[in-house]
Design an enzyme around this catalytic site. Structure first.
Site, PDB file in Angstrom:
ATOM      1  N   ARG A  27      44.253  37.478  45.960  1.00  0.00           N
ATOM      2  CA  ARG A  27      44.984  38.526  45.245  1.00  0.00           C
ATOM      3  C   ARG A  27      45.054  39.822  46.042  1.00  0.00           C
ATOM      4  O   ARG A  27      45.866  40.685  45.745  1.00  0.00           O
ATOM      5  CB  ARG A  27      44.398  38.756  43.849  1.00  0.00           C
ATOM      6  CG  ARG A  27      43.005  39.321  43.846  1.00  0.00           C
ATOM      7  CD  ARG A  27      42.426  39.352  42.455  1.00  0.00           C
ATOM      8  NE  ARG A  27      43.045  40.345  41.582  1.00  0.00           N
ATOM      9  CZ  ARG A  27      42.875  41.650  41.681  1.00  0.00           C
ATOM     10  NH1 ARG A  27      42.100  42.146  42.634  1.00  0.00           N
ATOM     11  NH2 ARG A  27      43.464  42.479  40.858  1.00  0.00           N
ATOM     12  N   ASP A  32      42.220  48.797  40.831  1.00  0.00           N
ATOM     13  CA  ASP A  32      41.236  47.920  40.185  1.00  0.00           C
ATOM     14  C   ASP A  32      39.899  48.585  39.948  1.00  0.00           C
ATOM     15  O   ASP A  32      39.483  49.417  40.742  1.00  0.00           O
ATOM     16  CB  ASP A  32      40.896  46.752  41.122  1.00  0.00           C
ATOM     17  CG  ASP A  32      41.892  45.647  41.036  1.00  0.00           C
ATOM     18  OD1 ASP A  32      42.603  45.602  40.051  1.00  0.00           O
ATOM     19  OD2 ASP A  32      41.935  44.849  41.991  1.00  0.00           O
TER      20      ASP A  32
END
Ligand code: ADE
Length: 250
Positions: A152, A167
């Site tokens: 990812r 994130d």
């Protein structure tokens, strides 16, 4: 990026590598997965990959030959990182995922037995990784976790590039709360500030809520961080709020 997985249970990877972000990354040519059953590299006609331990005792030990031969078969000119999944390994983290994401070729070794012949650890693998202080039945699920966290991060893998940057853990803080429509659901309202359209206030609110969440849930992360002046100010506000709510409870 090329990712090889050496396992006795290749079918375990089908759903995970073919779905969602990982499946799309493969379709887009961002990552190339190769899953190999290392039993194919056994030297015995019965496909034996394990044997009883020297010195006696229970359990079986993975033999060195099949794994050495399997790694050699997938190794090109540049030597890959060869990662053994095991509970004794280095604890996995966002930082380690970022480091692995910069490699061109990773090989994951997944075992399902009591142990590995020590020469596999000493002379074949370059890294040993654990995904937590608990014991799984094998390294496959752990390898999937690490692979997901690495793929990812590849440029273009996530639809929205900013999502990896913001994130939890990448910033050093846990993420702030998120809301979407409706503005009121079963009497529970979205904080007014998010509906205000005042961008600077919203940014400040998000940072403050990230700090609140990290302070409550992961004070260890906060202690390890370098604080900007704004963060220090917001933390003082949070402490003041805590004191005030303590007073109002008394
Ligand atoms: N294999 C078995 N348990 C494991 C763990 N916690 N992490 C990585 N690999 C494993």
């Amino acid at each position: 990026m090329r990712i090889d997985i050496l396992t006795l249970f290749p079918e375990m990877f089908e759903g995970v590598l073919g779905s969602s972000i990982l499946g799309k990354a493969k379709e887009k040519g961002i990552v190339d997965f190769h899953v190999t059953n290392f039993r194919e590299f056994s030297e015995s006609k019965h496909g034996t990959v394990d044997d009883t331990p020297y010195g006696g005792g229970g359990g079986m030990v993975l033999k060195p030959e099949p794994l050495f031969r399997a790694v050699e078969a997938v190794t090109a000119e540049v030597k890959p990182r060869v990662i053994l999944m095991c509970p004794q390994g280095k604890p996995h983290s966002q930082k380690l995922a970022e480091e692995l994401a910069r490699e061109e070729h990773l090989v994951f070794v997944c075992g399902h037995y009591e142990g590995y012949d020590e020469r596999i650890r000493q002379y074949l693998v370059t890294d040993e990784i654990s995904i937590g202080d608990y014991v799984l039945t094998g390294g496959e699920l752990a390898a999937m976790v690490v692979i997901d966290s690495v793929v990812r991060l590849q440029p273009g893998a996530l639809g929205n590039e900013s999502s990896a940057v913001e994130d939890s853990f990448t910033t050093g803080l846990l993420e702030h709360p998120h809301y979407t429509r409706p503005a009121e659901f079963r009497g529970w309202k979205v904080p007014d500030i998010l509906l205000s359209g005042h961008h600077a206030n919203i940014v400040r609110w998000r940072l403050k809520e990230s700090l609140r969440r990290t302070k409550e849930r992961r004070p260890d992360l906060l202690a390890a961080m370098e604080m900007t002046e704004e963060m220090q100010k917001l933390l003082r506000e949070l402490e003041q709020e805590e004191k005030n709510s303590g007073l109002s409870k008394e």
